[in-house]
Design a protein around this motif. Structure first.
Motif, PDB file in Angstrom:
ATOM      1  N   ALA A 183      -6.216  14.211 -13.047  1.00 33.04           N
ATOM      2  CA  ALA A 183      -5.883  15.622 -12.828  1.00 33.04           C
ATOM      3  C   ALA A 183      -6.985  16.315 -12.037  1.00 33.04           C
ATOM      4  CB  ALA A 183      -5.650  16.325 -14.164  1.00 33.04           C
ATOM      5  N   PHE A 184      -8.250  15.993 -12.343  1.00 30.97           N
ATOM      6  CA  PHE A 184      -9.362  16.556 -11.575  1.00 30.97           C
ATOM      7  C   PHE A 184      -9.289  16.105 -10.120  1.00 30.97           C
ATOM      8  CE2 PHE A 184     -11.792  16.762 -15.760  1.00 30.97           C
ATOM      9  CZ  PHE A 184     -11.687  18.142 -15.853  1.00 30.97           C
ATOM     10  N   MET A 185      -8.911  14.846  -9.886  1.00 32.91           N
ATOM     11  CA  MET A 185      -8.778  14.350  -8.523  1.00 32.91           C
ATOM     12  C   MET A 185      -7.657  15.077  -7.784  1.00 32.91           C
ATOM     13  SD  MET A 185      -9.388  10.220  -8.948  1.00 32.91           S
ATOM     14  CE  MET A 185      -9.435   9.957  -7.164  1.00 32.91           C
ATOM     15  N   LEU A 186      -6.563  15.364  -8.471  1.00 24.71           N
ATOM     16  CA  LEU A 186      -5.481  16.147  -7.864  1.00 24.71           C
ATOM     17  C   LEU A 186      -5.969  17.545  -7.497  1.00 24.71           C
ATOM     18  CD1 LEU A 186      -2.548  15.182 -10.262  1.00 24.71           C
ATOM     19  CD2 LEU A 186      -2.610  14.704  -7.806  1.00 24.71           C
ATOM     20  N   GLU A 187      -6.713  18.144  -8.404  1.00 25.92           N
ATOM     21  CA  GLU A 187      -7.234  19.502  -8.175  1.00 25.92           C
ATOM     22  C   GLU A 187      -8.166  19.533  -6.967  1.00 25.92           C
ATOM     23  OE1 GLU A 187      -7.189  23.237  -8.478  1.00 25.92           O
ATOM     24  OE2 GLU A 187      -6.374  22.296 -10.294  1.00 25.92           O
ATOM     25  N   ASP A 188      -8.934  18.473  -6.791  1.00 25.45           N
ATOM     26  CA  ASP A 188      -9.919  18.412  -5.711  1.00 25.45           C
ATOM     27  C   ASP A 188      -9.383  17.782  -4.432  1.00 25.45           C
ATOM     28  OD1 ASP A 188     -11.733  19.558  -7.417  1.00 25.45           O
ATOM     29  OD2 ASP A 188     -12.697  17.671  -7.986  1.00 25.45           O
ATOM     30  N   ASP A 189      -8.078  17.529  -4.371  1.00 23.95           N
ATOM     31  CA  ASP A 189      -7.426  16.936  -3.189  1.00 23.95           C
ATOM     32  C   ASP A 189      -7.936  15.536  -2.870  1.00 23.95           C
ATOM     33  OD1 ASP A 189      -5.755  19.156  -2.686  1.00 23.95           O
ATOM     34  OD2 ASP A 189      -7.373  20.175  -1.618  1.00 23.95           O
ATOM     35  N   GLN A 190      -8.514  14.858  -3.864  1.00 21.91           N
ATOM     36  CA  GLN A 190      -8.890  13.460  -3.677  1.00 21.91           C
ATOM     37  C   GLN A 190      -7.694  12.542  -3.904  1.00 21.91           C
ATOM     38  OE1 GLN A 190     -12.128  13.609  -6.683  1.00 21.91           O
ATOM     39  NE2 GLN A 190     -13.432  12.830  -5.041  1.00 21.91           N
ATOM     40  N   LEU A 191      -6.676  13.062  -4.551  1.00 19.04           N
ATOM     41  CA  LEU A 191      -5.472  12.303  -4.865  1.00 19.04           C
ATOM     42  C   LEU A 191      -4.267  13.164  -4.519  1.00 19.04           C
ATOM     43  CD1 LEU A 191      -4.682   9.569  -6.214  1.00 19.04           C
ATOM     44  CD2 LEU A 191      -4.464  10.823  -8.359  1.00 19.04           C
ATOM     45  N   LYS A 192      -3.403  12.636  -3.675  1.00 18.31           N
ATOM     46  CA  LYS A 192      -2.229  13.391  -3.248  1.00 18.31           C
ATOM     47  C   LYS A 192      -0.963  12.616  -3.604  1.00 18.31           C
ATOM     48  CE  LYS A 192      -4.649  15.774   0.476  1.00 18.31           C
ATOM     49  NZ  LYS A 192      -4.707  16.100   1.921  1.00 18.31           N
ATOM     50  N   PRO A 193      -0.005  13.293  -4.227  1.00 14.19           N
ATOM     51  CA  PRO A 193       1.248  12.619  -4.583  1.00 14.19           C
ATOM     52  C   PRO A 193       1.999  12.160  -3.331  1.00 14.19           C
ATOM     53  CG  PRO A 193       1.013  14.725  -5.734  1.00 14.19           C
ATOM     54  CD  PRO A 193      -0.038  14.691  -4.673  1.00 14.19           C
ATOM     55  N   GLY A 251       0.768  -1.226   0.000  1.00 14.20           N
ATOM     56  CA  GLY A 251       0.000   0.000   0.000  1.00 14.20           C
ATOM     57  C   GLY A 251       0.804   1.284   0.000  1.00 14.20           C
ATOM     58  N   ALA A 252       2.083   1.230   0.383  1.00  7.34           N
ATOM     59  CA  ALA A 252       2.901   2.448   0.402  1.00  7.34           C
ATOM     60  C   ALA A 252       3.734   2.605  -0.861  1.00  7.34           C
ATOM     61  CB  ALA A 252       3.819   2.460   1.627  1.00  7.34           C
ATOM     62  N   GLY A 253       3.657   1.651  -1.762  1.00  5.91           N
ATOM     63  CA  GLY A 253       4.400   1.751  -3.012  1.00  5.91           C
ATOM     64  C   GLY A 253       3.728   2.705  -3.980  1.00  5.91           C
ATOM     65  N   GLY A 254       4.335   2.855  -5.157  1.00  6.06           N
ATOM     66  CA  GLY A 254       3.813   3.801  -6.128  1.00  6.06           C
ATOM     67  C   GLY A 254       2.391   3.502  -6.538  1.00  6.06           C
ATOM     68  N   VAL A 255       2.131   2.291  -7.046  1.00  6.48           N
ATOM     69  CA  VAL A 255       0.784   1.927  -7.479  1.00  6.48           C
ATOM     70  C   VAL A 255      -0.136   1.771  -6.280  1.00  6.48           C
ATOM     71  CG1 VAL A 255      -0.612   0.157  -8.616  1.00  6.48           C
ATOM     72  CG2 VAL A 255       1.574   0.859  -9.621  1.00  6.48           C
ATOM     73  N   GLY A 256       0.352   1.133  -5.224  1.00  6.37           N
ATOM     74  CA  GLY A 256      -0.471   0.906  -4.042  1.00  6.37           C
ATOM     75  C   GLY A 256      -0.987   2.185  -3.418  1.00  6.37           C
ATOM     76  N   SER A 257      -0.122   3.189  -3.304  1.00  7.81           N
ATOM     77  CA  SER A 257      -0.529   4.450  -2.674  1.00  7.81           C
ATOM     78  C   SER A 257      -1.590   5.171  -3.497  1.00  7.81           C
ATOM     79  CB  SER A 257       0.688   5.354  -2.459  1.00  7.81           C
ATOM     80  OG  SER A 257       1.280   5.734  -3.694  1.00  7.81           O
TER      81      SER A 257
END
Length: 314
Positions: free
Chosen positions: A267-277, A153-159
């Motif tokens: 990109a929309f999820m990033l904008e809406d803070d649903q997805l964080k790098p 879960g903490a890896g690139g795809v998992g996260s």
């Protein structure tokens, strides 16, 4: 322009800095001045020669398949982008990858990068987030309310998978080491399982979807936690089809097919803070930096993405 290339398969010492002419965009392409790229397992698997049968590349090979940067030129048929646009992309898998100061990419695979997202953060997203999406939706057809087990879960795809699954209403269980627990819980997982001290099949059952990023014994044991009609999707190795059939489970291996519309949704999820790098470490664009980054990826314990900063944003 500068690019890091390999002229033969082998170890990390094969990564060498070289000079190439700046590429020119075709009619349907854009030219991107690169600010950042990232390291993915495919990079060093290609470098070591493990994917020769699938990817029949001619040398020299520029590795890398994540890109974030600024549009420097556009092809004659491109109308959705202008010079100066901040963008990110997972370009096609060719022998001219993203370890370079400039790349070209088909415009339909490129998406504008939200202003709030840095180039380093942007480079962490395209390959892993699209892979997670393709696994959860295109293969497993995930629905709200389903139980999803994500290995690593903490890896690139998992996260990315944890965040995407939670955003779409799934119940998420994720495995990782004790060092990963805080990260995995902060990403939104409903349940954390320490793979070193717990046997996940003793703590989890009636799972609708398993996303396998590990392979091997972990994948084999995952069949035991799935409900009839469940889905096992792997990015590590093809699952046992006979075993899947006998248990009434859909199982398969996913190889990412980049998609510009999918990246727009992300990109929309990033904008809406649903997805964080989630960035593990950033390395400089140099032979030594690239070799150290590959080494870190090969060890397999990075918490998030390994970034190569090609140009500073400031």
């Amino acid at each position: 322009m500068k690019a890091v290339v390999i002229n033969q398969y082998g170890g990390r010492d094969k990564l060498m800095m070289a000079r190439y002419p700046k590429p020119m965009p075709k009619a349907d392409e854009v030219l991107i001045e690169m600010y950042a790229t990232s390291i993915n397992p495919i990079d060093w698997k290609v470098r070591e020669g493990h994917l020769q049968e699938r990817l029949k590349f001619a040398f020299p090979i520029i590795l890398g398949w994540d890109a974030a940067g600024v549009i420097s030129d556009v092809g004659s048929g491109v109308h959705d982008f202008e010079v100066g646009d901040r963008v990110f992309t997972r370009p096609p898998t060719t022998n001219r990858g993203t370890y370079a100061e400039y790349i070209t990419a088909p415009a339909d695979l490129v998406t504008k990068l939200p202003d709030k997202i840095s180039f380093n953060e942007g480079a962490s997203i395209p390959l892993v987030a699209q892979t997670a999406w393709q696994c959860l939706f295109d293969f497993a057809d995930m629905k709200a309310g389903e139980r999803v087990l994500i290995h690593g879960g903490a890896g690139g795809v998992g996260s990315m998978a944890i965040q995407i699954a939670k955003s779409y209403g799934a119940e998420v269980i994720a495995t990782g080491s004790s060092e990963s627990q805080d990260i995995i819980e902060q990403l939104g997982a409903d349940q954390f399982i320490n793979y070193r001290t717990q046997t996940f099949e003793n703590d989890v059952d009636s799972v609708d979807i398993v996303l396998d990023t590990i392979g091997g014994e972990t994948q084999s044991r995952s069949f035991d936690v799935l409900t009839s009609g469940g889905r096992l999707v792997s990015i590590a190795q093809p699952p046992d089809e006979k075993k899947a059939k006998s248990k009434g489970i859909k199982a398969g291996f996913v190889w990412l097919e980049p998609d510009g519309e999918r990246l727009k949704r992300l990109a929309f999820m990033l904008e809406d803070d649903q997805l964080k790098p989630l960035i593990a470490k950033t390395f400089p664009f140099s032979e030594e930096g690239m070799q150290e980054a590959h080494h870190m990826s090969e060890e397999g314990h990075a918490k998030g993405k390994i970034i190569i900063e090609i140009r500073s944003e400031t």
